[in-house]
Design an enzyme around this catalytic site. Structure first.
Site, short mmCIF file in Angstrom:
data_model
loop_
_atom_site.label_atom_id
_atom_site.label_comp_id
_atom_site.label_asym_id
_atom_site.label_seq_id
_atom_site.Cartn_x
_atom_site.Cartn_y
_atom_site.Cartn_z
N ARG A 1 0.83 -1.20 0.00
CA ARG A 1 0.00 0.00 0.00
C ARG A 1 0.87 1.25 0.00
O ARG A 1 0.34 2.35 -0.12
CB ARG A 1 -0.86 0.02 1.27
CG ARG A 1 -2.31 -0.42 1.07
CD ARG A 1 -2.98 -0.33 2.42
NE ARG A 1 -4.41 -0.29 2.39
CZ ARG A 1 -5.20 -1.35 2.46
NH1 ARG A 1 -4.66 -2.57 2.49
NH2 ARG A 1 -6.50 -1.21 2.52
N ARG B 1 -21.68 -1.41 2.85
CA ARG B 1 -21.10 -2.76 2.82
C ARG B 1 -21.33 -3.50 4.14
O ARG B 1 -21.22 -2.93 5.22
CB ARG B 1 -19.58 -2.66 2.56
CG ARG B 1 -18.90 -4.01 2.55
CD ARG B 1 -17.56 -3.95 1.89
NE ARG B 1 -16.51 -3.38 2.74
CZ ARG B 1 -15.24 -3.36 2.40
NH1 ARG B 1 -14.85 -3.83 1.23
NH2 ARG B 1 -14.35 -2.82 3.22
N ARG C 1 -18.12 -3.14 9.31
CA ARG C 1 -16.77 -2.89 9.84
C ARG C 1 -16.65 -1.48 10.41
O ARG C 1 -17.20 -0.53 9.84
CB ARG C 1 -15.74 -3.07 8.73
CG ARG C 1 -15.41 -4.53 8.46
CD ARG C 1 -14.64 -4.73 7.19
NE ARG C 1 -13.53 -3.79 6.99
CZ ARG C 1 -12.70 -3.84 5.94
NH1 ARG C 1 -12.84 -4.79 5.03
NH2 ARG C 1 -11.73 -2.97 5.80
N ARG D 1 -9.36 6.65 4.58
CA ARG D 1 -8.77 5.54 3.80
C ARG D 1 -8.63 5.93 2.33
O ARG D 1 -7.64 5.58 1.68
CB ARG D 1 -9.64 4.29 3.95
CG ARG D 1 -9.55 3.69 5.35
CD ARG D 1 -10.72 2.76 5.65
NE ARG D 1 -10.67 1.56 4.84
CZ ARG D 1 -11.75 0.79 4.60
NH1 ARG D 1 -12.94 1.14 5.07
NH2 ARG D 1 -11.63 -0.30 3.89
P1 AMP Z 1 -8.48 -3.71 3.91
O1 AMP Z 1 -9.27 -4.86 4.42
O2 AMP Z 1 -7.49 -4.09 2.85
O3 AMP Z 1 -9.33 -2.53 3.52
O4 AMP Z 1 -7.58 -3.23 5.15
C1 AMP Z 1 -8.19 -2.78 6.35
C2 AMP Z 1 -7.20 -1.96 7.16
O5 AMP Z 1 -6.07 -2.78 7.51
C3 AMP Z 1 -6.58 -0.77 6.44
O6 AMP Z 1 -7.43 0.38 6.46
C4 AMP Z 1 -5.31 -0.57 7.25
O7 AMP Z 1 -5.60 0.00 8.51
C5 AMP Z 1 -4.87 -2.00 7.51
N1 AMP Z 1 -3.99 -2.51 6.42
C6 AMP Z 1 -4.25 -3.55 5.57
N2 AMP Z 1 -3.23 -3.72 4.74
C7 AMP Z 1 -2.31 -2.78 5.03
C8 AMP Z 1 -1.04 -2.45 4.49
N3 AMP Z 1 -0.52 -3.11 3.45
N4 AMP Z 1 -0.36 -1.41 5.06
C9 AMP Z 1 -0.87 -0.74 6.11
N5 AMP Z 1 -2.07 -1.00 6.66
C10 AMP Z 1 -2.79 -2.02 6.14
#
Ligand code: AMP
Length: 224
Positions: free
Chosen positions: A98, A133, A166, A177
């Site tokens: 990311r 969602r 969530r 985000r």
């Molecule tokens: P996601 O399910 O991919 O939307 O991830 C949910 C949350 O997990 C994100 O908003 C971040 O807080 C954390 N997260 C997931 N992947 C990463 C990553 N590669 N780097 C930093 N934070 C992450």
């Protein structure tokens, strides 16, 4: 798929449909699906040290620090289910990298992608998708109160588990985000330009799935 497409990265804003595309690719190409969001949520639910560290960042829509994330992925990809018999790393990354330092770490460890699938969706559509969602905490199957309501209210169509809204799918966290996606993750689109399969993520789920498969097949045909 191309002989070399052992490592695929899914790029796209929060709510762009990475999880749904991941399910298609896993079914089709038998790749190990590594969703860092799912891994972190499992750690939070289990109350591990990692979960305690991550929770404060996640609940506000902030990014978990790079060193924590790089350590998590590095450790996970050592496992046998992320390797071919000859030891070649093979997996589908969803939500990682990311940031630029995370992408640097992949390259440093010889884990760089062969293909990067980029799902393009406008910000206002991401917000609409995420506010409605409802996620399955068990199998990850996504639902939406308006666009994809579950057959039985509040329950996952796939596995019957109670759906959750969530904490980071609330408006303030969503905006954060999306901002972070533009400032931290957008630059990866440039970096991976030669490997990119760009998909209009605003199409129906079926069309998105078909476009991704066709995009990968086209790469195979050109041998790139
Ligand atoms: P996601 O399910 O991919 O939307 O991830 C949910 C949350 O997990 C994100 O908003 C971040 O807080 C954390 N997260 C997931 N992947 C990463 C990553 N590669 N780097 C930093 N934070 C992450």
């Amino acid at each position: 798929m191309s002989r070399n497409a052992n490592r695929i990265i899914l790029l796209g804003g929060p709510g762009a449909g990475k999880g749904t595309v991941a399910m298609t690719l896993v079914d089709r190409f038998a790749l190990q699906h590594l969703s860092t969001g799912d891994m972190l949520r499992a750690a939070v639910a289990a109350g591990t040290e990692l979960g305690k560290t991550a929770n404060g960042f996640m609940s506000h829509g902030a990014l978990v620090p790079d060193d924590v994330m790089v350590g998590l992925i590095q450790e996970r990809v050592q496992q046998a289910d992320c390797r071919l018999a000859d030891g070649t790393p093979r997996f589908l990354l969803d939500g990682f990298p990311r940031t630029m330092p995370q992408a640097d770490a992949l390259d440093r460890h010889g884990l760089g992608p062969d293909v990067v699938v980029y799902l393009v969706v406008k910000d206002e559509i991401l917000v609409r998708r995420l506010t409605g969602r409802r996620s399955c905490p068990k199998c990850g199957n996504p639902h939406h109160v308006e666009f994809a309501p579950p057959l039985h209210e509040g329950l996952c169509d796939r596995c019957g588990t109670a759906l959750v809204h969530r904490v980071d799918d609330q408006e303030a966290a969503i905006r954060k985000r999306i901002d972070l996606f533009h400032s931290q993750t957008d630059p990866l689109v440039q970096r991976y330009a030669p490997l990119l399969v760009t998909i209009d993520g605003e199409q129906s789920q079926e069309r998105v799935a078909r476009s991704v498969i066709e995009g990968l097949r086209a790469l195979e045909a050109t041998g790139s």
